[in-house]
Design an enzyme around this catalytic site. Structure first.
Site, mmCIF file in Angstrom:
data_model
loop_
_atom_site.group_PDB
_atom_site.id
_atom_site.type_symbol
_atom_site.label_atom_id
_atom_site.label_comp_id
_atom_site.label_asym_id
_atom_site.label_seq_id
_atom_site.Cartn_x
_atom_site.Cartn_y
_atom_site.Cartn_z
ATOM 1 N N SER A 559 45.857 -5.794 -25.450
ATOM 2 C CA SER A 559 44.495 -6.225 -25.714
ATOM 3 C C SER A 559 43.582 -4.992 -25.730
ATOM 4 O O SER A 559 43.760 -4.098 -26.541
ATOM 5 C CB SER A 559 44.063 -7.274 -24.692
ATOM 6 O OG SER A 559 42.907 -7.948 -25.104
ATOM 7 N N ASP A 645 46.106 -16.417 -31.725
ATOM 8 C CA ASP A 645 45.342 -15.684 -30.716
ATOM 9 C C ASP A 645 43.848 -15.684 -31.067
ATOM 10 O O ASP A 645 43.454 -15.103 -32.074
ATOM 11 C CB ASP A 645 45.856 -14.250 -30.644
ATOM 12 C CG ASP A 645 45.248 -13.438 -29.513
ATOM 13 O OD1 ASP A 645 44.283 -13.921 -28.889
ATOM 14 O OD2 ASP A 645 45.733 -12.330 -29.260
ATOM 15 N N HIS A 680 47.437 -15.189 -27.314
ATOM 16 C CA HIS A 680 47.168 -13.876 -26.743
ATOM 17 C C HIS A 680 48.246 -13.432 -25.760
ATOM 18 O O HIS A 680 48.540 -12.248 -25.650
ATOM 19 C CB HIS A 680 45.810 -13.909 -26.041
ATOM 20 C CG HIS A 680 45.233 -12.556 -25.778
ATOM 21 N ND1 HIS A 680 44.931 -11.663 -26.780
ATOM 22 C CD2 HIS A 680 44.884 -11.940 -24.609
ATOM 23 C CE1 HIS A 680 44.418 -10.554 -26.247
ATOM 24 N NE2 HIS A 680 44.391 -10.697 -24.942
#
Length: 708
Positions: A559, A645, A680
């Site tokens: 991320s 995501d 995610h």
């Protein structure tokens, strides 16, 4: 590094051989540009963003992602035995029939269990007075037929009769909430799709408060649902209308008599209170929002307790009365040394949590004498600890979690009266684990601006023997954003690297709040380069100290940590022997320019608003990994993405890989794996997710010359 492999064939179920890809996919370039503040940027891979998103049905887009997945499979296939070996050893470290330590809430003890071979857990309780365990919820049954499953909220009513829970079955972070009658086992007719929040019981367990994810995955409301009524009749208790980037949440006070409704972003907050038994009452606004001022609130016996950074960057603790909620009197002053990051109220004492010199602290305090502080002490030089689940307001013991890079996860009860720590459970590793074989260290390495950056390291004591000499391979991990401090905790999967001679290091770089709130502020907005520089300088410092050598460092991050990976491969590509970037936030400029994306308005306080500010535009452009890819050699890289995501949209890693393929001047591996049915966090299920970790470790070992 290994060059591209010769053609690969695969046998179908019919016995025929079909050709697998022999070269990586090359994304089409389509002319696309945009201008902001007089600056024009070209984006030839913008078409990879499906225009019907969040629906992704553009054939060209899907075909390209599938082609990248096929290339990933083709390149990893020769290493399947290594992946399987790693998976089995990682799996062997998991106690398959494991359970949590039961904890009291009301008249019951609650816990969860994994059965042998199960991907997901079951949740149980039994009466304190004795009796048989009762199965409350079976995640495995709920996950059946779904490629992805994640349990969201799990909230038992105060009277113990009802369970409110929510589940996401595709990784999109849109949960459906249901209510289960625990006496009959039946689901009530109530069903609330699209939640992205907790589920909070109010009005004597006859209603719940929830928040919906809007079309951009933003929770802008706290809404009341009375059981047995239509969702259309639900009442909005609060809706955020002032700030586009704010998110709304709700929970109960320590004595469960007040509903606390919060709204805020990464740097500003505002809170309202309503009685939990009468939530439609006019709310009490604690203090109006002020940009840059964060606060959270609890209530005990009619007195407000406020944790805030209004007069010190490391926060203070204050009191206020309900009739003058905005007049705050200091209980604990802010400190340059102690970072106060939270508190919890109990009947006879309260607890403050924070960090001192980067190490977690738990402190018991007296209501009568704020100066009376009783810290809970631990012996290791580096560790992570904190309060665990303590649902009862009237408690004489505290449930704690503790671990270090060599000590497995440990659950303690701290007996308040005596100060004794009672070990209830320590993570069991069925295949065996001898802590005496390992050593953990806490280092400080000087960054280029003179700042000393903490680094936590774990390795085998016989590492030099395993590597045939000093300076062996090292894996470096960091995150460095949002004030998240990476804890120096234990990992069973990490052992697959460490037992093969790797040192494993966590760089506690600026952008996290490891050393206090200033540490976070020094890595955000216009100070963002500090995070990247710290990471590179830690790597160079570890080389200088003899822990490893240039090109023998593997790195990973996800991320915002994936953004970190993208930045450092652009600036210092020759340092790294292998790179893993999970769902990397690499198209920073384009994402921050698109206010219609799910998280963008709420992210501006972290990264800057390039729509309004030319300076922010130019600065983000200067480091945005996608925009800064150049014609140079890059290290071997594995990149992951999730089609569903909502946090880092799939096209960010897809575009980045496409541009890397276009410009890089080497023949090193570059692989992109997109989970077509996940979000995610990658695939769900404890074994499925471990298999993906095994793929990551296999890639690192392959590229670092340590494959078996």
């Amino acid at each position: 590094m290994p060059a591209l492999a010769p053609p690969i064939t695969a046998q179908t179920t019919e016995g025929q051989f079909v050709s697998q890809p022999t070269s990586p996919p090359k994304a089409e370039q389509r002319e696309h540009s945009s201008s902001h503040h007089g600056i024009t940027i070209s984006d030839p891979y913008a078409w990879l963003r499906d225009q019907s998103y969040p629906v992704v049905d553009d054939k060209a887009v899907l075909d390209h992602l599938e082609a990248e997945n096929a290339w990933f499979e083709a390149r990893m296939k020769p290493h399947k035995q290594l992946v399987d070996t790693l998976f089995e050893e990682m799996k062997a470290r998991i106690k398959e029939d494991d359970s949590t330590v039961p904890q009291r809430r009301g008249e019951f003890l609650y816990w969860s269990e994994f059965e042998e071979g199960a991907e997901y857990s079951k949740h149980y309780r039994k009466p304190l007075a004795g009796g048989h365990p009762q199965l409350l919820l079976d995640e495995n049954a709920l996950a059946e037929g779904h490629e992805y499953f994640r349990l969201g909220a799990f909230s038992v009513s105060k009277n113990g009769r009802l369970l409110a829970y929510s589940a996401d079955t595709n990784g999109s972070e849109r949960f459906t909430a249901r209510i289960k009658d625990l006496e009959t086992g039946n689901l009530l007719a109530d069903e609330i799709p699209g939640t992205l929040s907790g589920l909070t019981w109010v009005i004597g367990d006859t209603a719940i408060v929830y928040g919906l994810a809007d079309e951009n995955w933003r929770v802008r409301d706290a809404t009341l649902h009375v059981l047995g009524t239509a969702m259309a009749d639900d009442v909005t208790l609060y809706r955020e209308t002032q700030d586009e980037g704010f998110r709304v949440g709700a929970g109960l006070s320590a004595q469960e008599d007040w509903l606390v409704i919060s709204t805020g972003d990464n740097e500003t907050s505002e809170i309202r209170l309503v009685p939990a038994d009468s939530p439609r009452d006019e709310p009490i606004l604690v203090k109006p929002r002020k940009k840059g001022v964060e606060y959270d609130v609890d209530v005990r016996e009619g007195v407000l307790w406020i944790h805030t950074n209004d007069d010190h960057v490391n926060f203070r603790l204050a009191n206020a009365s309900l009739d003058r909620p905005g007049e705050w009197d200091t209980v604990i002053s802010g400190s340059d040394e102690f970072y106060l990051d939270g508190f919890e109220l109990f009947k006879d004492f309260y607890v403050t949590e924070g960090r001192l010199a980067g190490l977690d602290q738990i402190q018991l305090r007296s209501y009568a004498d704020p100066a009376q502080v009783k810290p809970i002490a631990f012996g290791e030089a580096s560790y992570t600890t904190g309060l665990s689940d303590n649902p009862e307001y009237d408690q004489d013991t505290l449930r704690l979690d503790y671990e270090s890079m060599v000590t497995p996860d440990s659950v303690y009860d701290y007996h308040v009266g005596t100060g004794d720590l009672e070990l209830l459970k320590q993570q069991e590793i069925p295949s065996g684990y001898d802590a005496s074989l390992y050593v953990t260290e806490r280092l400080e390495i000087e960054a280029r601006d003179g700042t000393m950056v903490p680094v936590s390291v774990v390795m085998r004591k016989d590492r030099d023997t395993l590597n045939g000499g000093a300076g062996g391979p090292l894996h470096l991990y960091a995150y460095g954003a949002y004030g998240y401090a990476v804890p120096p905790g234990f990992s069973t999967t990490r052992l697959s690297l460490v037992d093969r001679g790797f040192a494993y290091a966590i760089a506690h770089i600026r952008g996290g709040d490891d050393l206090g709130r200033k540490w976070y502020l020094q890595g955000k907005l216009n100070e963002r380069m500090n995070s990247f520089n710290d990471f590179v300088d830690v790597a160079k410092g570890l080389i200088a100290k003899g822990y490893t050598s240039k090109g023998r460092i593997s790195i990973s991050g996800g991320s915002a940590g994936g953004e970190l990976m993208g930045a450092v491969v652009n600036t210092d590509p020759d340092l790294w022997g292998a790179v893993v970037a999970h769902v990397p936030f690499v198209d920073v400029l384009n994402t921050m320019l698109d206010e219609n994306l799910p998280l963008t308005p709420g992210e501006w306080p972290e990264w800057g608003n390039p729509i309004l500010s030319k300076q922010a535009f130019a600065f983000i452009l200067s480091y945005s990994p996608y925009d800064q890819v150049i014609a140079q050699d890059y290290p071997p890289m594995l990149v992951t993405a999730g089609l569903n995501d909502p946090r880092v949209t799939y096209w960010e890693p897809a575009k980045w890989v496409a541009r890397l393929r276009e410009l890089k001047t080497d023949s090193n591996e570059l692989l992109l794996k997109t989970n077509m049915g996940a979000g995610h966090g990658g695939k769900s299920g404890r074994f499925t997710s471990i298999y993906e970790t095994a793929e990551e470790v296999a890639f690192i070992l392959w590229q670092m010359g340590k494959a078996e």
